[in-house]
Motif scaffolding. Structure first.
Motif, PDB file in Angstrom:
ATOM      1  N   LEU A 173      41.243 -26.036 -64.454  1.00 10.48           N
ATOM      2  CA  LEU A 173      41.423 -24.650 -64.042  1.00 10.48           C
ATOM      3  C   LEU A 173      41.062 -24.459 -62.573  1.00 10.48           C
ATOM      4  CD1 LEU A 173      39.939 -22.740 -67.124  1.00 10.48           C
ATOM      5  CD2 LEU A 173      42.348 -23.014 -66.524  1.00 10.48           C
ATOM      6  N   LEU A 174      39.980 -25.094 -62.149  1.00  4.14           N
ATOM      7  CA  LEU A 174      39.573 -24.977 -60.751  1.00  4.14           C
ATOM      8  C   LEU A 174      40.597 -25.616 -59.821  1.00  4.14           C
ATOM      9  CD1 LEU A 174      35.747 -25.792 -60.962  1.00  4.14           C
ATOM     10  CD2 LEU A 174      36.870 -23.557 -61.021  1.00  4.14           C
ATOM     11  N   MET A 175      41.155 -26.749 -60.231  1.00  6.24           N
ATOM     12  CA  MET A 175      42.130 -27.448 -59.397  1.00  6.24           C
ATOM     13  C   MET A 175      43.428 -26.651 -59.272  1.00  6.24           C
ATOM     14  SD  MET A 175      40.593 -30.235 -58.420  1.00  6.24           S
ATOM     15  CE  MET A 175      41.894 -31.290 -57.825  1.00  6.24           C
ATOM     16  N   ALA A 176      43.735 -25.836 -60.272  1.00  8.42           N
ATOM     17  CA  ALA A 176      44.985 -25.074 -60.258  1.00  8.42           C
ATOM     18  C   ALA A 176      44.880 -23.761 -59.488  1.00  8.42           C
ATOM     19  CB  ALA A 176      45.428 -24.786 -61.694  1.00  8.42           C
ATOM     20  N   HIS A 177      43.664 -23.341 -59.186  1.00  6.18           N
ATOM     21  CA  HIS A 177      43.449 -22.059 -58.488  1.00  6.18           C
ATOM     22  C   HIS A 177      43.790 -22.217 -57.001  1.00  6.18           C
ATOM     23  CE1 HIS A 177      41.945 -18.068 -58.092  1.00  6.18           C
ATOM     24  NE2 HIS A 177      40.913 -18.394 -57.361  1.00  6.18           N
ATOM     25  N   ASP A 178      44.252 -21.141 -56.357  1.00  7.48           N
ATOM     26  CA  ASP A 178      44.651 -21.185 -54.949  1.00  7.48           C
ATOM     27  C   ASP A 178      43.490 -20.986 -53.980  1.00  7.48           C
ATOM     28  OD1 ASP A 178      47.306 -21.757 -55.347  1.00  7.48           O
ATOM     29  OD2 ASP A 178      47.911 -19.652 -55.445  1.00  7.48           O
ATOM     30  N   TRP A 179      42.368 -20.460 -54.416  1.00  7.76           N
ATOM     31  CA  TRP A 179      41.148 -20.301 -53.644  1.00  7.76           C
ATOM     32  C   TRP A 179      41.350 -19.519 -52.341  1.00  7.76           C
ATOM     33  CZ3 TRP A 179      37.341 -20.979 -56.681  1.00  7.76           C
ATOM     34  CH2 TRP A 179      37.437 -21.927 -57.696  1.00  7.76           C
ATOM     35  N   PRO A 180      41.754 -18.259 -52.431  1.00  6.89           N
ATOM     36  CA  PRO A 180      41.863 -17.446 -51.212  1.00  6.89           C
ATOM     37  C   PRO A 180      40.522 -17.259 -50.514  1.00  6.89           C
ATOM     38  CG  PRO A 180      42.060 -16.072 -53.183  1.00  6.89           C
ATOM     39  CD  PRO A 180      42.131 -17.500 -53.643  1.00  6.89           C
ATOM     40  N   GLY A 181      39.423 -17.331 -51.272  1.00  2.00           N
ATOM     41  CA  GLY A 181      38.080 -17.213 -50.677  1.00  2.00           C
ATOM     42  C   GLY A 181      37.476 -18.536 -50.297  1.00  2.00           C
ATOM     43  N   ASN A 182      38.222 -19.629 -50.511  1.00  2.00           N
ATOM     44  CA  ASN A 182      37.821 -20.965 -50.090  1.00  2.00           C
ATOM     45  C   ASN A 182      36.499 -21.420 -50.714  1.00  2.00           C
ATOM     46  OD1 ASN A 182      39.982 -21.849 -48.136  1.00  2.00           O
ATOM     47  ND2 ASN A 182      39.493 -19.808 -47.351  1.00  2.00           N
ATOM     48  N   ILE A 183      35.697 -22.170 -49.959  1.00  2.00           N
ATOM     49  CA  ILE A 183      34.499 -22.802 -50.519  1.00  2.00           C
ATOM     50  C   ILE A 183      33.491 -21.755 -50.974  1.00  2.00           C
ATOM     51  CG2 ILE A 183      32.580 -24.372 -50.023  1.00  2.00           C
ATOM     52  CD1 ILE A 183      34.426 -25.787 -48.025  1.00  2.00           C
ATOM     53  N   ARG A 184      33.415 -20.644 -50.261  1.00  2.00           N
ATOM     54  CA  ARG A 184      32.484 -19.582 -50.669  1.00  2.00           C
ATOM     55  C   ARG A 184      32.861 -19.049 -52.046  1.00  2.00           C
ATOM     56  NH1 ARG A 184      33.091 -15.783 -46.646  1.00  2.00           N
ATOM     57  NH2 ARG A 184      31.598 -16.903 -45.351  1.00  2.00           N
ATOM     58  N   GLU A 185      34.155 -18.903 -52.299  1.00  2.00           N
ATOM     59  CA  GLU A 185      34.603 -18.427 -53.604  1.00  2.00           C
ATOM     60  C   GLU A 185      34.263 -19.432 -54.693  1.00  2.00           C
ATOM     61  OE1 GLU A 185      38.731 -17.096 -55.946  1.00  2.00           O
ATOM     62  OE2 GLU A 185      38.812 -17.843 -53.883  1.00  2.00           O
TER      63      GLU A 185
END
Length: 459
Positions: A348-360
């Motif tokens: 699930l984490l690998m599939a997320h786009d992470w707009p907030g990057n490492i902080r998110e």
């Protein structure tokens, strides 16, 4: 470890225990430390005088001190434990990886009078393991990414120079961490590192925050207040979100950077400044210059060295590594013993786009600590933070993305190990050379300018 049969311990036994590199301590039947050797002092940073007579849980802030205490298990079932991994927190607050072995402590009549434990500092082993797995670390930054490796390799030379640095990257990529790493690697490391968020304050407050003010400069100024330039004297001043300052204040800041002096509000003379400037922004300053939103002369003043931090979606191979790092951090912070993350949750984490990057990602792992009741972070712990579909097709797609990242990483490591000789790399991976070529192309792995036989590769 052999069981002690005499107490007090013979001089020869003590001499041997003092000479070995493993930490050794013993506890009595009240769990108070009765012996603490020299290596234990060195590894923990706690002196023997401080340790003796204290409860072992007060001396060793360990990942095993509560439900997983190895020595308690040994005393309960009389079975020694050999090389159990864990960590302790030393006197400086640093997390030290260790392996633990335990034994029952008996007197000359065979009566149990306490327990004995040896622990080995695995810091060097962990560092070697990281190197063998292609990890690169600078300060709190850790990465597998070749892009980050190039960045890390440039930092020592940049740090030793007094030139101004501009760090560009999306919100949450760790721009302040990188600025701190540069400061700590520089000759100014024993001087202050001062940070200010330029986007959080209007011009009048930002001016007094940076330059300070004199008593009576305005209503309410009852005493002198030093600004951030003064507080950072001799060290590093980090100007975060410099792209947010107004055109009017850009003029004032440019003058300070050019002349290396400033005037506190209400002052009658200028003060000299000897600080190293590191600026950062998530905005495209070059485009802002073209649009007339940012002064070109100020841009060139701060754009002496330009460092670009990639977003997390550009270095997803680092997600498992970062998750492990955050799990260790929050185990210490929240006094938990989370062992890791399940493959389904990692997908699930690998599939997320992470707009907030490492902080998110960091915030999400800390949130999972609150929701997770077991020893591993599972998908249920992450549901509140991830707006991902949970259909079977989506889950299969997530797992495929994890597999793709893992395959890309294994090929990259094999190529580096074989000096980019594709025949040797294919042989190591157990695939045909044409299969390797096809996989490199489909996974977006760039071909080097030279192969393993130092011949130019022509596309």
């Amino acid at each position: 470890m052999d069981t002690f049969n005499q107490a007090p311990y013979p001089t020869l036994t003590i001499d041997i225990l003092e000479s070995i590199s493993d930490g050794v301590f013993t506890v009595d039947d009240q769990w108070r430390i009765s012996f603490f050797n020299r290596a234990a002092e060195m590894i923990t940073g706690i002196s023997r005088a401080e340790a003796l007579g204290q409860l072992c849980s007060e001396v060793f802030k360990s990942s095993m001190c509560e439900a997983n205490c190895a020595l308690r298990c040994t005393l309960q079932d009389q079975t020694p434990i050999i090389n159990k991994p864990g960590f302790i927190i030393n006197a400086n607050g640093e997390q030290i990886p260790i392996s633990v072995s335990t034994a029952v402590l008996k007197d000359a009549n065979g009566n149990v009078i306490g327990g004995a434990e040896t622990f080995r500092d695995l810091s060097e082993v962990e560092a070697l393991k990281n190197a063998l797995h292609g990890q690169f670390r600078v300060g709190n930054f850790i990465s597998y990414s070749p892009t980050m490796r190039q960045l890390f390799e440039s930092l020592p030379a940049i740090a030793q120079s007094p030139i101004t640095v501009l760090i560009q990257g999306d919100t949450g990529t760790g721009k302040e961490l990188l600025a701190r790493a540069i400061h700590e690697m520089s000759s100014r490391s024993d001087q202050p590192f001062v940070a200010v968020n330029c986007g959080a304050l209007p011009d009048n407050l930002l001016e007094s925050e940076l330059f300070g003010y004199k008593k009576g400069a305005f209503t309410g100024a009852a005493r002198d207040k030093p600004g951030r330039f003064k507080l950072a004297e001799g060290g590093t001043l980090f100007l975060d979100e410099i792209g947010e300052i107004s055109p009017a204040f850009q003029v004032r800041l440019l003058r300070v950077l050019q002349e290396q002096q400033y005037e506190p509000l209400g002052a009658i003379r200028s003060e000299k400044s000897s600080v190293r400037i590191i600026a950062a922004t998530h905005r495209n300053l070059q485009q802002m210059v073209a649009n007339g939103e940012f002064r070109q002369d100020l841009y060139y003043r701060i754009h002496v060295v330009d460092l670009k931090l990639p977003s997390l979606r550009e270095r997803k191979e680092d997600i498992p590594l970062l998750v492990d790092q955050f799990i260790r951090k929050f185990n210490q912070k929240h006094q938990r013993h989370i062992q890791g993350i399940t493959s389904e949750a990692l997908a699930l984490l690998m599939a997320h786009d992470w707009p907030g990057n490492i902080r998110e990602l960091e915030n999400m792992i800390e949130s999972a600590f609150v929701l997770c009741s077991g020893e591993e972070i599972n998908p249920v712990c992450l549901k509140t933070g991830l707006s991902l579909a949970t259909s079977q097709d989506s889950e299969e797609q997530d797992i495929n993305r994890v597999r793709e990242v893992a395959e890309r990483r294994s090929i990259q490591v094999a190529l580096e190990r074989n000096h980019y000789n594709r025949a040797a790399t294919a042989d190591e991976l157990g695939i045909h050379k044409t299969t390797l070529y096809r996989k490199m192309k489909s996974l977006g792995i760039p071909f080097p300018e030279k192969n393993g036989r130092n011949r130019i590769i022509r596309s």
